[in-house]
Design a protein around this motif. Structure first.
Motif, PDB file in Angstrom:
ATOM      1  N   ARG A   1       0.829  -1.199   0.000  1.00 27.27           N
ATOM      2  CA  ARG A   1       0.000   0.000   0.000  1.00 27.27           C
ATOM      3  C   ARG A   1       0.868   1.254   0.000  1.00 27.27           C
ATOM      4  NH1 ARG A   1      -5.340  -0.767   1.297  1.00 27.27           N
ATOM      5  NH2 ARG A   1      -5.510   1.306   2.232  1.00 27.27           N
ATOM      6  N   LEU A   2       0.232   2.385  -0.250  1.00 33.71           N
ATOM      7  CA  LEU A   2       0.967   3.639  -0.316  1.00 33.71           C
ATOM      8  C   LEU A   2       1.599   3.976   1.024  1.00 33.71           C
ATOM      9  CD1 LEU A   2      -1.519   5.809  -2.411  1.00 33.71           C
ATOM     10  CD2 LEU A   2       0.735   5.022  -3.132  1.00 33.71           C
ATOM     11  N   ALA A   3       2.753   4.623   0.969  1.00 32.75           N
ATOM     12  CA  ALA A   3       3.445   5.019   2.189  1.00 32.75           C
ATOM     13  C   ALA A   3       2.762   6.217   2.822  1.00 32.75           C
ATOM     14  CB  ALA A   3       4.904   5.356   1.875  1.00 32.75           C
ATOM     15  N   ARG A   4       2.972   6.358   4.123  1.00 34.53           N
ATOM     16  CA  ARG A   4       2.435   7.514   4.824  1.00 34.53           C
ATOM     17  C   ARG A   4       3.285   8.744   4.516  1.00 34.53           C
ATOM     18  NH1 ARG A   4      -1.510   7.096   8.399  1.00 34.53           N
ATOM     19  NH2 ARG A   4      -0.909   9.113   9.292  1.00 34.53           N
ATOM     20  N   PRO A   5       2.662   9.912   4.396  1.00 39.92           N
ATOM     21  CA  PRO A   5       3.439  11.133   4.137  1.00 39.92           C
ATOM     22  C   PRO A   5       4.453  11.377   5.253  1.00 39.92           C
ATOM     23  CG  PRO A   5       1.078  11.510   3.855  1.00 39.92           C
ATOM     24  CD  PRO A   5       1.217  10.155   4.464  1.00 39.92           C
ATOM     25  N   GLY A   6       5.626  11.800   4.858  1.00 40.34           N
ATOM     26  CA  GLY A   6       6.685  12.055   5.822  1.00 40.34           C
ATOM     27  C   GLY A   6       7.564  10.863   6.107  1.00 40.34           C
ATOM     28  N   SER A   7       7.175   9.673   5.654  1.00 42.94           N
ATOM     29  CA  SER A   7       8.002   8.492   5.878  1.00 42.94           C
ATOM     30  C   SER A   7       9.210   8.524   4.952  1.00 42.94           C
ATOM     31  CB  SER A   7       7.194   7.219   5.635  1.00 42.94           C
ATOM     32  OG  SER A   7       6.777   7.133   4.281  1.00 42.94           O
ATOM     33  N   TYR A   8      10.184   7.673   5.253  1.00 41.91           N
ATOM     34  CA  TYR A   8      11.401   7.605   4.428  1.00 41.91           C
ATOM     35  C   TYR A   8      11.061   7.207   3.001  1.00 41.91           C
ATOM     36  CZ  TYR A   8      15.990   6.127   2.783  1.00 41.91           C
ATOM     37  OH  TYR A   8      17.143   5.980   2.060  1.00 41.91           O
ATOM     38  N   TRP A   9      10.153   6.257   2.835  1.00 38.26           N
ATOM     39  CA  TRP A   9       9.776   5.783   1.509  1.00 38.26           C
ATOM     40  C   TRP A   9       9.120   6.912   0.709  1.00 38.26           C
ATOM     41  CZ3 TRP A   9      10.363   0.677  -0.362  1.00 38.26           C
ATOM     42  CH2 TRP A   9       9.764   0.432  -1.603  1.00 38.26           C
TER      43      TRP A   9
ATOM     44  N   ALA B   1       0.207  12.918  -3.678  1.00 36.13           N
ATOM     45  CA  ALA B   1      -1.119  13.451  -3.366  1.00 36.13           C
ATOM     46  C   ALA B   1      -2.062  12.346  -2.901  1.00 36.13           C
ATOM     47  CB  ALA B   1      -1.683  14.157  -4.599  1.00 36.13           C
ATOM     48  N   ARG B   2      -2.013  11.174  -3.545  1.00 42.20           N
ATOM     49  CA  ARG B   2      -2.872  10.063  -3.123  1.00 42.20           C
ATOM     50  C   ARG B   2      -2.506   9.600  -1.716  1.00 42.20           C
ATOM     51  NH1 ARG B   2      -2.032   5.495  -7.096  1.00 42.20           N
ATOM     52  NH2 ARG B   2      -3.401   4.454  -5.595  1.00 42.20           N
ATOM     53  N   ALA B   3      -1.200   9.556  -1.417  1.00 43.15           N
ATOM     54  CA  ALA B   3      -0.775   9.135  -0.081  1.00 43.15           C
ATOM     55  C   ALA B   3      -1.262  10.115   0.983  1.00 43.15           C
ATOM     56  CB  ALA B   3       0.747   9.011  -0.027  1.00 43.15           C
ATOM     57  N   ALA B   4      -1.164  11.413   0.697  1.00 43.82           N
ATOM     58  CA  ALA B   4      -1.631  12.413   1.659  1.00 43.82           C
ATOM     59  C   ALA B   4      -3.140  12.322   1.848  1.00 43.82           C
ATOM     60  CB  ALA B   4      -1.234  13.808   1.186  1.00 43.82           C
ATOM     61  N   LEU B   5      -3.879  12.118   0.753  1.00 44.43           N
ATOM     62  CA  LEU B   5      -5.331  12.018   0.857  1.00 44.43           C
ATOM     63  C   LEU B   5      -5.745  10.770   1.624  1.00 44.43           C
ATOM     64  CD1 LEU B   5      -8.122  13.090   0.091  1.00 44.43           C
ATOM     65  CD2 LEU B   5      -7.941  11.814  -2.070  1.00 44.43           C
ATOM     66  N   ARG B   6      -5.072   9.649   1.362  1.00 46.67           N
ATOM     67  CA  ARG B   6      -5.412   8.405   2.075  1.00 46.67           C
ATOM     68  C   ARG B   6      -5.093   8.528   3.559  1.00 46.67           C
ATOM     69  NH1 ARG B   6      -3.514   2.833  -0.442  1.00 46.67           N
ATOM     70  NH2 ARG B   6      -5.208   3.438  -1.841  1.00 46.67           N
ATOM     71  N   ALA B   7      -3.944   9.138   3.891  1.00 51.53           N
ATOM     72  CA  ALA B   7      -3.597   9.321   5.298  1.00 51.53           C
ATOM     73  C   ALA B   7      -4.590  10.248   5.982  1.00 51.53           C
ATOM     74  CB  ALA B   7      -2.182   9.867   5.419  1.00 51.53           C
ATOM     75  N   TYR B   8      -5.035  11.287   5.286  1.00 57.31           N
ATOM     76  CA  TYR B   8      -6.009  12.213   5.867  1.00 57.31           C
ATOM     77  C   TYR B   8      -7.333  11.515   6.149  1.00 57.31           C
ATOM     78  CZ  TYR B   8      -9.559  15.864   5.985  1.00 57.31           C
ATOM     79  OH  TYR B   8     -10.637  16.640   6.329  1.00 57.31           O
ATOM     80  N   ARG B   9      -7.808  10.721   5.194  1.00 61.67           N
ATOM     81  CA  ARG B   9      -9.073  10.004   5.386  1.00 61.67           C
ATOM     82  C   ARG B   9      -8.962   8.975   6.508  1.00 61.67           C
ATOM     83  NH1 ARG B   9     -10.718   8.835  -0.964  1.00 61.67           N
ATOM     84  NH2 ARG B   9     -11.408  10.984  -1.475  1.00 61.67           N
ATOM     85  N   HIS B  10      -7.821   8.291   6.548  1.00 60.17           N
ATOM     86  CA  HIS B  10      -7.626   7.287   7.603  1.00 60.17           C
ATOM     87  C   HIS B  10      -7.600   7.950   8.974  1.00 60.17           C
ATOM     88  CE1 HIS B  10      -5.193   4.786  10.329  1.00 60.17           C
ATOM     89  NE2 HIS B  10      -5.765   3.760   9.721  1.00 60.17           N
ATOM     90  N   ASP B  11      -6.854   9.036   9.112  1.00 57.63           N
ATOM     91  CA  ASP B  11      -6.754   9.714  10.403  1.00 57.63           C
ATOM     92  C   ASP B  11      -8.083  10.341  10.801  1.00 57.63           C
ATOM     93  OD1 ASP B  11      -4.127   8.972  10.458  1.00 57.63           O
ATOM     94  OD2 ASP B  11      -3.358  10.908   9.768  1.00 57.63           O
ATOM     95  N   ARG B  12      -8.813  10.877   9.829  1.00 58.14           N
ATOM     96  CA  ARG B  12     -10.109  11.475  10.151  1.00 58.14           C
ATOM     97  C   ARG B  12     -11.111  10.416  10.599  1.00 58.14           C
ATOM     98  NH1 ARG B  12     -13.488  14.329   5.437  1.00 58.14           N
ATOM     99  NH2 ARG B  12     -13.592  12.129   4.842  1.00 58.14           N
ATOM    100  N   ARG B  13     -10.996   9.228  10.047  1.00 61.12           N
ATOM    101  CA  ARG B  13     -11.932   8.159  10.394  1.00 61.12           C
ATOM    102  C   ARG B  13     -11.622   7.553  11.758  1.00 61.12           C
ATOM    103  NH1 ARG B  13     -12.123   3.556   6.077  1.00 61.12           N
ATOM    104  NH2 ARG B  13     -12.831   5.367   4.872  1.00 61.12           N
TER     105      ARG B  13
END
Length: 250
Positions: free
Chosen positions: A194-202, A215-227
């Motif tokens: 799966r996509l890496a989290r923003p700010g990670s080494y990858w 952009a997809r990684a940032a959006l997925r992390a935002y949705r996950h954290d908001r949920r």
């Protein structure tokens, strides 16, 4: 169910592990209860500050962990000595991990937002302990047949493949998935693909020129954290207490 209980929970040699886990959880809950009473100014409990120096409970926790760990290694997996050392180790580990955030930040962040990291680590450690007691062996060695266990090439290949998934998951900033993947075979595969989290080494290395992936990684992390952010914070506050409110700067 009864066969599983006798095979995994009551299996010879697992009693010290069970006692260590129970004493670990009991120590953490008692410690959090006492610290919350001290914070509220209730009960007879007070901070230990000889000569004005505040002694955190991580200090006796380190001593008990060292004593219990060395004692457990020397006493083996059977006998009353192994059980006593397991209890001592569990108590020490509970005291240490309750102040894990202080060790991580090298600052007294016990009642701050950063202090919630201690609750996360305790829950993760308890979950891993329950997995081991429940019969999960690292990398699924227990699920192999006798012939597969003697096949060293197959075993080493399985170890290397799973370790590569764990390493990629760590590089992608998914530490929890990676740690669970060490015990449960190929769980880390989901974190690795799966996509890496923003700010990670990858993300910093591989998404530097891939704007769409970033952009997809940032959006997925935002949705996950908001949920899950509000639910996880409520759970952590219920166990460890709500952090202090910081007044915004004027």
């Amino acid at each position: 169910m009864s066969h599983w209980w006798h095979r995994n929970i009551l299996e010879p040699g697992k009693l010290p592990l069970l006692l260590a886990l129970l004493s670990f959880l009991f120590t953490f809950l008692v410690t959090r209860t006492i610290t919350r009473l001290i914070r509220a100014g209730r009960g007879p409990f007070r901070n230990i500050s000889p000569g004005g120096l505040h002694i955190h409970h991580v200090v006796p926790g380190v001593v008990l962990t060292v004593v219990g760990g060395f004692g457990a290694v020397g006493s083996g997996r059977h006998g009353i000595a192994a059980c006593i050392c397991a209890v001592v180790f569990g108590i020490g580990a509970g005291l240490v991990l309750d102040e894990f955030a202080l060790i991580l930040h090298l600052d007294d962040v016990y009642w701050s937002v950063q202090g919630r990291r201690s609750v996360e680590v305790v829950v993760l450690a308890a979950s891993l302990g329950m997995l081991v007691i429940g019969g999960f062996s690292p990398l699924g060695v227990n699920d192999m047949t006798a012939q597969e266990q003697h096949d060293r090439v197959s075993l080493i290949s399985t170890l290397l493949v799973n370790f590569s998934f764990v390493l990629v998951a760590l590089l992608k900033g998914k530490a929890r998935t990676a740690i669970v993947g060490v015990l449960v075979p190929f769980v880390a595969l989901f974190g690795a693909i799966r996509l890496a989290r923003p700010g990670s080494y990858w993300a910093r290395r591989c998404y530097r020129r891939r704007h769409r992936a970033r952009a997809r990684a940032a959006l997925r992390a935002y949705r996950h954290d908001r949920r899950w952010h509000r639910l996880s914070r409520a759970f952590q506050d219920f166990i460890g207490g709500a952090p202090d409110r910081v007044e915004p700067p004027r």
